[in-house]
Motif scaffolding. Sequence first.
Motif, PDB file in Angstrom:
ATOM      1  N   ASN A 117      -3.911   3.642  -1.714  1.00  0.00           N
ATOM      2  CA  ASN A 117      -4.231   2.536  -2.542  1.00  0.00           C
ATOM      3  C   ASN A 117      -2.907   1.709  -2.761  1.00  0.00           C
ATOM      4  O   ASN A 117      -1.781   1.512  -2.289  1.00  0.00           O
ATOM      5  N   THR A 118      -3.162   0.517  -3.604  1.00  0.00           N
ATOM      6  CA  THR A 118      -2.102  -0.495  -3.780  1.00  0.00           C
ATOM      7  C   THR A 118      -1.068   0.439  -4.627  1.00  0.00           C
ATOM      8  O   THR A 118      -1.238   1.582  -5.334  1.00  0.00           O
ATOM      9  N   THR A 162       0.956  -1.385  -0.117  1.00  0.00           N
ATOM     10  CA  THR A 162       0.063   0.073   0.104  1.00  0.00           C
ATOM     11  C   THR A 162       0.934   1.160   0.145  1.00  0.00           C
ATOM     12  O   THR A 162       1.921   1.360   0.673  1.00  0.00           O
ATOM     13  N   THR A 200      -1.759   0.794  -8.718  1.00  0.00           N
ATOM     14  CA  THR A 200      -2.731   1.691  -8.860  1.00  0.00           C
ATOM     15  C   THR A 200      -2.157   2.910  -8.690  1.00  0.00           C
ATOM     16  O   THR A 200      -2.399   4.001  -9.602  1.00  0.00           O
TER      17      THR A 200
END
Length: 728
Positions: free
Chosen positions: A107-108, A99, A111
């Motif tokens: 977010n990841t 993360t 992403t």
Amino acid sequence: MTGVFIYVKSNQTIVDEVNRSNNLILSKVQKDMDTLLEDANRLSVEIALNPQVQELLTFQEPLKSEKYFTLYKAFESLKVFKSSNRWNDYFVYFKAIDTIVTPELSNTSKTVYHNLYGTGSEGYSAWIKDMDGYFQGDFVKLGNDLAFIRSIPIGKNGTSQGNIVIFLDQAKFWVDNAEDYLHNGVAAIIDDNNQVLASTHSMDGPLPVTYSDLSGDSGTLKVQDGDQKLVISFISSYTTDWKYVVMMPEHIFWDKLEGIKKATMMSLLICLFVGCGLTYAFVRRNYSPVRGMLDMFQEKKNEDRAGSKRFNEYDFMQQAIYSTLLENKEMGSKLWRQKNVMRDHFLEKMFKGRDRAIQLEQLMNLHEIDFVSDQFAVMIINVEDYNDISPPLVRFAVMNVAEELVIQAHQGFVMELDDFVVCLVNFRETQELTWKRDFTEVANKALKFMESNYRVAVTIALSSLHISITGISKAYYEALEVREYQSIYGVNGIMEYSDTELPRANGEYYYPLEKEQALMNCIKAGDYSTAEAIIDEVFKENLEQRKLPLKLAKCLFVDLVGTMIKTINGISAIYDNVFLEELNPIDRLLGCQTVSEMKQQLKNILRSICDSVGQKQVGKRANDVLQRVTDIVAVKYNDVNLSIASIAEQIDMHPAYVSKLYKDGTGESLLDFIGKYRIEQAKQIMKEQDMNMEAVALMVGYANVRTFRRIFAKYEGVTPGKYSEAIE
């Protein structure tokens, strides 16, 4: 030469100006970047120590719903650090939960990567590999961005649970309008891996220099980049291993010199053209004096042009000038040998006051004499005894010693004058006590040096201080007067002019008329001992109890000799001119050097006169004197004032001489004769008349009866009273 000098100085000025502007840019970038890097490092530490960030490092996948609140709090806490505008963006990557948390989102990693760099996934693998690495606060190029990365948690070397990534704003690296300052050059930042971290222009390839080429903290070097020559200026960062570099084409340095170069060349051409024209004009004009000089030299050397055709005019003049210089050198050598003689002659005229003041300045320049002040004094040194040493050697030593001692503090000129060594001392500006102390000290040192090194006795006469050049002659004559005073009075060592002035005795000397008359009487009577006593008394009064001034002493000597001559003239009936010529008193006196010599010579003259008088008058005058004395006593015996002095006065002789002459002639003293004569007259009166003793005493010249009784008893053996009783 002026044009070349201007060109070189202009070139150097422009180069210095370009280097100065480049260094200004680099110094600005260095300061700003070092500050930015410190801020990034500080920000990474603050984020790493954030409690929410510390808590997220403990999470593992998969995340449960209750842990999303912690993630939300971390997301909110990062917004606090967003207030600074010194970086574009920053985020925290948590490896265990894959993360990324930014101030705007969480977010990841994939992403976030797509949001940052687009939908392409070909670079994600390399990017995430960098994200999984370990960093200790390193600067890494992520795509086109320069990022500062620090692994967390801090303090675990070699392991990483996540990374803090801060993207730096490259627009903040450079000052405004940097292109204008860089003169179309390029500024860049490189690290120790030769990686270009940032630049003002895009770089198509690697730099033309490596990190190792940029040794030192700063500097400038020239490199070849293909067909282009570059000038590279650099400076080192104080906080990292970065180098800040400015690269500029070499021709930029010279663009602004083209106009100066053209103007310089034009000025050189103009100078050459005008110079050649003026040279031709002046040479042509100046050849006329050369021709005149040639004619002059030919006339002087008695040569014609035909005799000098074998060389040009300048060769001829060179030979003529060389010949003249040789003549001048020879003449100068002769003049140099006479220089000291001429200078001494000039100084002699100054000492004796023969030069007019209007000529002094020119003559002083001629003889290279330059006085340091207008204060002068004169020292006269006389060698009394050369002690079997060569006199020239002794005088030479005295002159050198005196001059060497004087020039240690003042200025001195030494020469021989009138058998003396004369030293003119020109004092530097000084007070009265100082000059007198220095003057006396020089004299003492010179005296001691000559006595200790040469064993010769010298006397030194010192003048007083005089102001102005005209006072030199006064100082010299004062020193001469002191020297004469020393000679006459037999004064040795050092003597100052002030010592000759006291006491003055108001311009008088002791030689009263009665002393002169007594001396004349003694001479007439041939009484040398009495006359000698008078001379001794006069000398003692004038020359022992007080130092009679020299001029008055001379007058005294002349007066004494005059008395002797006058006495001889008064009894000229028994003398002829031959006696005076043989006696020669004036020349004998003038031949003396000291007062003691004069005194002895006077006594010798006096003895000669008295002996002559005594031999010629001893018979006749003795009888005459005895008879006159007897007659006077017979007539004046009853006078109470009758005495040897009154008798001597009546016969115009000295009392002592009369007394001595009477005693030598009769065998008894004159006082005894007077006393006996009076007593005989008293006895006669007492026989013939009946009178008291007071009346008898008064009739025979005694003022009181007590004296009469004493004298009567002395010669008769009894008192007057008993004698009178015996008669009765």
